[in-house]
Design a protein around this motif. Structure first.
Motif, PDB file in Angstrom:
ATOM      1  N   VAL A 179     -42.529   0.862  10.469  1.00  0.00           N
ATOM      2  CA  VAL A 179     -41.655  -0.076   9.750  1.00  0.00           C
ATOM      3  C   VAL A 179     -40.654   0.712   8.910  1.00  0.00           C
ATOM      4  CG1 VAL A 179     -41.623  -1.827   7.917  1.00  0.00           C
ATOM      5  CG2 VAL A 179     -43.340  -1.946   9.722  1.00  0.00           C
ATOM      6  N   ALA A 180     -41.166   1.764   8.218  1.00  0.00           N
ATOM      7  CA  ALA A 180     -40.287   2.573   7.358  1.00  0.00           C
ATOM      8  C   ALA A 180     -39.203   3.232   8.191  1.00  0.00           C
ATOM      9  CB  ALA A 180     -41.117   3.616   6.626  1.00  0.00           C
ATOM     10  N   ARG A 181     -39.594   3.736   9.366  1.00  0.00           N
ATOM     11  CA  ARG A 181     -38.603   4.395  10.229  1.00  0.00           C
ATOM     12  C   ARG A 181     -37.533   3.413  10.682  1.00  0.00           C
ATOM     13  NH1 ARG A 181     -42.719   7.804  12.152  1.00  0.00           N
ATOM     14  NH2 ARG A 181     -43.333   6.294  13.737  1.00  0.00           N
ATOM     15  N   ILE A 182     -37.987   2.184  11.047  1.00  0.00           N
ATOM     16  CA  ILE A 182     -37.028   1.158  11.484  1.00  0.00           C
ATOM     17  C   ILE A 182     -36.039   0.854  10.364  1.00  0.00           C
ATOM     18  CG2 ILE A 182     -36.840  -1.309  12.116  1.00  0.00           C
ATOM     19  CD1 ILE A 182     -39.592  -0.866  13.591  1.00  0.00           C
ATOM     20  N   ASP A 183     -36.570   0.896   9.120  1.00  0.00           N
ATOM     21  CA  ASP A 183     -35.698   0.636   7.965  1.00  0.00           C
ATOM     22  C   ASP A 183     -34.831   1.839   7.603  1.00  0.00           C
ATOM     23  OD1 ASP A 183     -36.612  -1.886   7.767  1.00  0.00           O
ATOM     24  OD2 ASP A 183     -37.993  -1.547   6.095  1.00  0.00           O
ATOM     25  N   GLY A 184     -34.939   2.925   8.373  1.00  0.00           N
ATOM     26  CA  GLY A 184     -34.082   4.087   8.173  1.00  0.00           C
ATOM     27  C   GLY A 184     -34.635   5.153   7.245  1.00  0.00           C
ATOM     28  N   ALA A 185     -35.911   5.099   6.927  1.00  0.00           N
ATOM     29  CA  ALA A 185     -36.485   6.109   6.025  1.00  0.00           C
ATOM     30  C   ALA A 185     -36.726   7.419   6.765  1.00  0.00           C
ATOM     31  CB  ALA A 185     -37.804   5.605   5.453  1.00  0.00           C
ATOM     32  N   GLY A 186     -36.308   8.488   6.142  1.00  0.00           N
ATOM     33  CA  GLY A 186     -36.545   9.817   6.701  1.00  0.00           C
ATOM     34  C   GLY A 186     -37.935  10.304   6.329  1.00  0.00           C
ATOM     35  N   PRO A 187     -38.322  11.535   6.771  1.00  0.00           N
ATOM     36  CA  PRO A 187     -39.670  12.054   6.485  1.00  0.00           C
ATOM     37  C   PRO A 187     -39.977  12.114   4.987  1.00  0.00           C
ATOM     38  CG  PRO A 187     -38.559  13.413   8.109  1.00  0.00           C
ATOM     39  CD  PRO A 187     -37.557  12.432   7.624  1.00  0.00           C
ATOM     40  N   LEU A 188     -38.966  12.542   4.179  1.00  0.00           N
ATOM     41  CA  LEU A 188     -39.210  12.656   2.732  1.00  0.00           C
ATOM     42  C   LEU A 188     -39.448  11.281   2.112  1.00  0.00           C
ATOM     43  CD1 LEU A 188     -39.321  14.617   0.296  1.00  0.00           C
ATOM     44  CD2 LEU A 188     -36.893  14.124  -0.063  1.00  0.00           C
ATOM     45  N   HIS A 189     -38.620  10.323   2.498  1.00  0.00           N
ATOM     46  CA  HIS A 189     -38.789   8.960   1.981  1.00  0.00           C
ATOM     47  C   HIS A 189     -40.104   8.357   2.431  1.00  0.00           C
ATOM     48  CE1 HIS A 189     -34.731   8.660   0.311  1.00  0.00           C
ATOM     49  NE2 HIS A 189     -35.228   7.606  -0.337  1.00  0.00           N
ATOM     50  N   GLN A 190     -40.472   8.635   3.672  1.00  0.00           N
ATOM     51  CA  GLN A 190     -41.763   8.116   4.173  1.00  0.00           C
ATOM     52  C   GLN A 190     -42.910   8.673   3.325  1.00  0.00           C
ATOM     53  OE1 GLN A 190     -42.435   8.522   8.461  1.00  0.00           O
ATOM     54  NE2 GLN A 190     -40.214   8.422   8.754  1.00  0.00           N
ATOM     55  N   PHE A 191     -42.768   9.977   3.007  1.00  0.00           N
ATOM     56  CA  PHE A 191     -43.838  10.609   2.210  1.00  0.00           C
ATOM     57  C   PHE A 191     -43.897  10.007   0.803  1.00  0.00           C
ATOM     58  CE2 PHE A 191     -45.189  13.991  -0.749  1.00  0.00           C
ATOM     59  CZ  PHE A 191     -46.474  14.205  -0.267  1.00  0.00           C
ATOM     60  N   LEU A 192     -42.687   9.838   0.203  1.00  0.00           N
ATOM     61  CA  LEU A 192     -42.649   9.370  -1.189  1.00  0.00           C
ATOM     62  C   LEU A 192     -42.970   7.880  -1.313  1.00  0.00           C
ATOM     63  CD1 LEU A 192     -39.480  11.283  -2.500  1.00  0.00           C
ATOM     64  CD2 LEU A 192     -41.868  11.777  -3.014  1.00  0.00           C
ATOM     65  N   LYS A 193     -42.518   7.093  -0.341  1.00  0.00           N
ATOM     66  CA  LYS A 193     -42.645   5.636  -0.478  1.00  0.00           C
ATOM     67  C   LYS A 193     -43.854   5.052   0.252  1.00  0.00           C
ATOM     68  CE  LYS A 193     -38.815   5.288  -2.821  1.00  0.00           C
ATOM     69  NZ  LYS A 193     -38.834   4.973  -4.249  1.00  0.00           N
ATOM     70  N   VAL A 194     -44.362   5.774   1.244  1.00  0.00           N
ATOM     71  CA  VAL A 194     -45.520   5.244   1.978  1.00  0.00           C
ATOM     72  C   VAL A 194     -46.770   6.082   1.697  1.00  0.00           C
ATOM     73  CG1 VAL A 194     -46.458   4.661   4.269  1.00  0.00           C
ATOM     74  CG2 VAL A 194     -44.013   4.378   3.818  1.00  0.00           C
ATOM     75  N   THR A 195     -46.651   7.366   2.008  1.00  0.00           N
ATOM     76  CA  THR A 195     -47.842   8.225   1.910  1.00  0.00           C
ATOM     77  C   THR A 195     -48.372   8.288   0.477  1.00  0.00           C
ATOM     78  OG1 THR A 195     -46.915   9.548   3.701  1.00  0.00           O
ATOM     79  CG2 THR A 195     -48.773  10.489   2.514  1.00  0.00           C
ATOM     80  N   LEU A 196     -47.529   8.691  -0.434  1.00  0.00           N
ATOM     81  CA  LEU A 196     -48.001   8.911  -1.814  1.00  0.00           C
ATOM     82  C   LEU A 196     -48.608   7.661  -2.446  1.00  0.00           C
ATOM     83  CD1 LEU A 196     -45.757  11.370  -3.866  1.00  0.00           C
ATOM     84  CD2 LEU A 196     -48.135  11.594  -3.186  1.00  0.00           C
ATOM     85  N   PRO A 197     -47.925   6.497  -2.382  1.00  0.00           N
ATOM     86  CA  PRO A 197     -48.552   5.312  -3.007  1.00  0.00           C
ATOM     87  C   PRO A 197     -49.896   4.960  -2.383  1.00  0.00           C
ATOM     88  CG  PRO A 197     -46.254   4.899  -2.534  1.00  0.00           C
ATOM     89  CD  PRO A 197     -46.584   6.192  -1.886  1.00  0.00           C
ATOM     90  N   LEU A 198     -49.974   5.048  -1.053  1.00  0.00           N
ATOM     91  CA  LEU A 198     -51.231   4.669  -0.399  1.00  0.00           C
ATOM     92  C   LEU A 198     -52.315   5.735  -0.583  1.00  0.00           C
ATOM     93  CD1 LEU A 198     -49.857   3.012   2.830  1.00  0.00           C
ATOM     94  CD2 LEU A 198     -50.986   1.896   0.918  1.00  0.00           C
ATOM     95  N   LEU A 199     -51.864   6.944  -0.870  1.00  0.00           N
ATOM     96  CA  LEU A 199     -52.832   8.038  -1.064  1.00  0.00           C
ATOM     97  C   LEU A 199     -53.209   8.195  -2.547  1.00  0.00           C
ATOM     98  CD1 LEU A 199     -53.978   9.932   1.118  1.00  0.00           C
ATOM     99  CD2 LEU A 199     -52.355  11.666   0.368  1.00  0.00           C
TER     100      LEU A 199
END
Lengths: 284, 428
Positions: A179-199
């Motif tokens: 979903v993040a990729r479809i919304d245009g998020a790059g690897p850094l944004h994916q890490f900051l907005k998806v990985t970190l909060p869920l981790l």
């Protein structure tokens, strides 16, 4: 009650009673051989107002915690992210990173005594080969803390902490990244907005454990540096140990232990309070 | 009721052995002997136990080995804290005041007085003195007595064209000789390292200084002798006469000495077993230099064994202690350099050293002259008064030794801080 009674028994005999007894001893003058003599708060008063070495050991330990814990937790997290890829041979990499944490610490100390040796050590050999200035490492008061941190990082970054992060990463649904990729998020944004909060719950757990363990660091100071040079590695538990089993001041050592317990308790409570602002639990 | 059951009770007690006297002669007593040991030494330790058990079949000795001598003090304290005390245990003269304060070891005087062979115990011998408290209690029987002497690398002296040290030398001449060897990766003298810190305490003695006075009421670091001793130690490091602290810390003095880069080593006699075994060069020994007072003076240290106050088998423990200290056991122990409780046994030890099973000392180096120096060195040693909380004061000094080695402050300033720390702790 019947089912819980074995645990209660173990808890009382091996945890509660020793804890209570050590609290009692902290108010006594006890030297192993003679009966404990009640001295009120004298041990605590001496510790806070007369014993400069106590404050020194608390200071150098806090410095170590402040420098080592962030590096260690961030290092483990990055290593977990790197090894969370489905690449050929990744399991071998994970095992290789994990390997140092399986080595008994005293054996690792023996190895690193040689690595840190200014004249014949591996580190200075590489530095010399690259034309870089060498260091005295554990022999110098200026570099001994850095040396201890390097040693602890080598031992722990790829260890159980990385595995816990890895387990947390595996638990994050891949759909969220899609979903993040479809919304245009790059690897850094994916890490900051998806990985970190869920981790964040896993990060919080690792942070709490790392701080508790680092405040209790002992073997490295006892075996690698013996508290020196200039007492720069006279970490808290080494000072506690010396008072208990070298100076035979068990009462005083118990008081030191209780202060450490309270320090760790306060820091952990503070972490829990702060966690409400940055840790996201799934059920909340 | 009691009368009716009493015959049954008596029979039951007799059959279970409580009232029976028949087995008393064969009753086996189990002793625990806690000592530090190495792979080589443990072989001799077991031989001693076997010999003892042949002589006393009713006493069985269990050997409890704790690797490493330096941490044995801590390990014993842990055993005592856990209520798991052995019957006989290793003791070291440096720990005498700390353990004496707690009454952990028995006073051996009554045992010696009761013993039919009391003539074999030398009350005036240095080893015994080192285990005797200010109140006169003897807490252990020595099996190694050691003093300081100078080892020198004959090959390095020849290579640098420096004449060999003579027995008439002073500390000032020692320093001058040592300086002649200073060049890239070569050093004149090696005094000691952190592992052997207890040997440093002699450093002010040749300069007329003291650590604590004879009454143990005053520290002596504000006295000229102590400051001169610390200054001597400081100069060795500052002028690179001795290897830098980093080398000592990472390599240890044994490796440094055996690397052949050091011309002279000031160390204890007992070091001969550790330092000279397999040294790839010809070496010799010389007596320590003459002090400013005109006398040759140094300090002694002793290792031995004592009986734990909490032992339930003190009589049997004494039999064993006597066996390993002055009996046949001492002669077996002499094979690896122990059992030198007095000059007679020491001389015996020296004769055996070149033929030791575990050592390969060069007989050429250890000739009759060296043997004489080795034995005579004991005569210059003296017991040094130590305060009851010696261990704590020693640890408090650790950063000051570091400062001397690292050259962060002048010796006179460090001496002031040592005096302050020592005085504060002495009051406690």
């Amino acid at each position: 009650m019947i089912f819980i009674s074995p645990w209660l028994l173990g808890f009382s005999v091996f945890w509660l009673w020793p804890l209570g007894y050590s609290l009692y001893l902290s108010f006594t003058d006890y030297n192993l051989a003679q009966a404990a003599k009640f001295v009120g708060v004298a041990n605590y008063a001496h510790m806070f107002f007369e014993d400069f070495t106590f404050w020194h050991s608390l200071r150098v330990t806090t410095v170590l915690v402040g420098l080592y814990v962030p590096l260690s937790v961030v290092g483990s997290l990055l290593l977990a992210v790197l090894t969370n890829r489905e690449v050929r041979g990744m399991r071998t990499f994970r095992a290789a990173y994990f390997l140092p944490s399986m080595i008994p610490m005293v054996a690792a100390v023996m190895l690193w005594l040689w690595i840190f040796s200014p004249r014949f050590g591996l580190l200075n050999f590489y530095l010399r080969s690259l034309g870089l200035p060498t260091s005295e490492w554990i022999a110098s008061p200026r570099t001994v803390t850095l040396s201890v941190i390097i040693f602890l990082l080598w031992l722990s970054v790829g260890g159980p902490r990385m595995m816990i992060f890895l387990a947390g990463l595996k638990d994050i649904p891949v759909e969220l990244y899609e979903v993040a990729r479809i919304d245009g998020a790059g690897p850094l944004h994916q890490f900051l907005k998806v990985t970190l909060p869920l981790l964040s719950p896993v990060l919080f757990l690792n942070l709490v454990i790392a701080i508790i363990y680092t405040f209790q660091v002992f073997v490295v100071a006892y075996s690698l540096t013996q508290g020196g040079p200039l007492n720069m590695t006279l970490y808290y538990v080494l000072y506690l140990y010396r008072n208990a089993f070298q100076f035979l001041k068990i009462g005083y050592a118990s008081a030191i232990a209780w202060v450490l317990f309270l320090v760790i308790l306060a820091i952990t409570a503070g972490q829990f309070w702060l966690s409400r602002r940055w840790v996201h639990f799934e059920r909340e | 009721m009691i009368r009716r059951w009493s015959p049954v009770l008596i029979v039951a007690l007799m059959t279970t052995g409580i009232l029976s006297d028949s087995g008393r002669g064969q009753e086996v007593v189990n002793l625990r002997w806690a000592t530090w040991s190495s792979a080589e030494r443990v072989i001799t330790d077991r031989q001693v136990i076997e010999a003892f058990q042949r002589k006393f079949p009713n006493i069985k000795v269990k050997l409890e080995v704790y690797p490493g001598s330096s941490n044995f003090f801590d390990k014993m304290n842990l055993l005592i804290a856990g209520g798991d005390t052995p019957d006989v245990a290793y003791h070291f003269s440096e720990w005498l005041s700390d353990w004496d304060r707690l009454g952990i070891f028995e006073d051996l005087r009554p045992y010696i007085a009761r013993d039919p062979d009391k003539s074999v115990f030398e009350r005036e011998a240095l080893g015994t003195q080192l285990f005797t408290t200010r109140e006169g209690a003897q807490r252990a029987m020595p099996w190694i007595v050691t003093s300081l002497m100078v080892y020198y690398n004959v090959d390095l002296f020849k290579k640098n064209g420096v004449p060999f040290p003579q027995s008439t030398w002073t500390w000032s001449q020692f320093e001058d000789i040592a300086k002649k060897f200073v060049k890239e990766d070569q050093y004149g003298a090696l005094i000691t390292t952190t592992e052997w810190d207890y040997m440093i305490r002699w450093i002010w003695v040749p300069f007329g200084g003291y650590y604590v006075d004879q009454n143990i009421t005053r520290c002596g670091f504000d006295q000229p002798g102590a400051i001169a001793g610390l200054g001597f130690y400081e100069r060795l490091y500052q002028e690179k006469v001795t290897p830098p602290y980093s080398y000592l810390q990472s390599l240890g003095d044994r490796i440094l000495w055996q690397s052949g880069r050091v011309a002279m080593l000031v160390h204890q006699q007992a070091g001969i077993l550790l330092f000279m075994d397999g040294a790839p060069f010809e070496w010799q020994i010389q007596e320590i230099p003459i002090a400013t007072s005109g006398k040759r003076i140094t300090r002694g240290a002793a290792a031995g064994n004592g009986i734990l106050a909490k032992s339930a088998h003190k009589t049997e423990a004494w039999q064993f202690l006597k066996f390993i200290s002055v009996g046949d056991g001492a002669r077996i122990l002499a094979q690896d350099g122990r059992g030198s409780a007095n000059r007679r046994v020491l001389a015996e030890t020296v004769r055996r050293i070149p033929f030791s099973r575990s050592l390969h000392l060069s007989p050429r180096s250890f000739n009759s002259q060296s043997q004489r120096i080795y034995v005579n060195s004991l005569a210059y040693a003296q017991p040094v008064p130590t305060p009851p909380n010696n261990g704590q004061i020693e640890k408090a000094f650790a950063p000051y030794w570091d400062e001397l080695r690292l050259g962060t402050r002048p010796a006179s300033a460090i001496a002031q801080d040592m005096q302050r720390a020592c005085t504060t702790l002495l009051k406690k």
